[in-house]
Design an enzyme around this catalytic site. Structure first.
Site, short mmCIF file in Angstrom:
data_model
loop_
_atom_site.label_atom_id
_atom_site.label_comp_id
_atom_site.label_asym_id
_atom_site.label_seq_id
_atom_site.Cartn_x
_atom_site.Cartn_y
_atom_site.Cartn_z
CD GLU A 133 -4.51 -36.87 -14.47
OE1 GLU A 133 -4.73 -36.22 -15.51
OE2 GLU A 133 -3.85 -36.26 -13.57
CG ASP A 162 -12.93 -32.51 -15.83
OD1 ASP A 162 -11.74 -32.32 -16.05
OD2 ASP A 162 -13.49 -33.42 -14.97
CE1 TYR A 200 -2.84 -30.89 -13.73
CE2 TYR A 200 -3.32 -33.43 -13.73
CZ TYR A 200 -3.29 -32.10 -14.27
OH TYR A 200 -3.99 -31.97 -15.64
#
Length: 269
Positions: free
Chosen positions: A49, A60, A175
């Protein structure tokens, strides 16, 4: 060629789950990044990924934000990222490669144009972190047109409606978030109960890979035991790069050791 389906089938035959490391393309620079990606594959990563550097990565934490900054400071472009991916794909034709990125990067080139370039570079899947399922229609359509799996996120508190939508549209893998919040190895994943994975399976969702907060072999093993098809580790992988910026040989050796230990933990009892 559905590389994810082939990967999961092969792992099932070996009674293993998947280990999928994440790194930022272009971190710390484009040449070293290519060496890193090749090292990950050669050390046993089942799939990759990969991020594309972006100035405002809202999903993030500080580790991956810093990776983006390092790449951007070295003027890494989207086109350079695709060129790197094409070189890697030529040498590793069977390894699934996914992108995790942000919608502005896709829309800057036009959704269809971006997906076309991704397909040409050998990308298997795209996950767009800031696009919810209800707004994913244009991205799903482009993914379908170019033979790319559009990856969907299953949060720990997913509603039944969300599960149904994931089941209807998911391809490649799902995911599965190990916890809420942003990426980072500092906060450990709360391994979800097998009930959540059972719900995904009941809706015929693509195989779940657990991400966010996965940094140790024990956490990988717990994810597999809970019923996940594998685990994704991002910040822990990127931390190794950050800790060895001035020691490229040591960096590659440490990455190899890390991937080996994480992959070993995917063996089922």
């Amino acid at each position: 060629m559905d590389r994810y389906a082939t990967m999961f089938e092969g792992l099932n035959e070996k009674n293993q789950g998947a280990f999928v490391p994440f790194v930022m393309i272009g971190d710390p620079d484009i040449d070293q990044s290519e060496a890193i990606i090749r090292q990950l594959i050669e050390s046993g990563a089942d799939a990759l990924e990969l991020g594309i550097p972006y100035s405002d990565p809202i999903a993030d934490g500080p580790t991956i934000q810093a990776a983006s900054i390092r790449a951007l400071d070295n003027k890494v472009t989207v086109d350079e990222c695709f060129a790197l991916l094409k070189r890697v794909r030529n040498d590793f034709p069977e390894v699934p490669v996914g992108l995790l990125l942000y919608s502005n990067l896709v829309m800057a080139k036009g959704i269809s144009g971006f997906y076309e370039k991704a397909a040409d570079a050998g990308v298997d899947s795209i996950l767009i972190a800031d696009v919810p399922i209800r707004e994913a229609g244009p991205f799903n359509a482009a993914a379908e047109e170019y033979g790319i799996a559009q990856i969907l996120i299953a949060p720990p508190n997913a509603t039944e409606e969300t599960m149904e939508q994931i089941g209807e549209h998911s391809k490649g893998y799902t995911y599965l978030l190990g916890r809420a919040g942003v990426t980072g190895a500092e906060t450990a994943a709360n391994i979800p109960a097998s009930e959540l994975i059972e719900r995904l399976n009941a809706h015929r969702c693509a195989p779940p890979l657990l991400g966010f907060g996965i940094s140790t072999p024990a956490q990988v093993k717990d994810a597999i035991t809970a019923g996940a098809a594998g685990a994704i580790s991002g910040s822990a992988t990127v931390n190794i790069i950050a800790d060895n910026l001035d020691k490229p040989a040591s960096m590659l050796a440490a990455l190899g050791e890390f991937v080996g230990s994480m992959k070993a933990a995917t063996q089922k009892d």
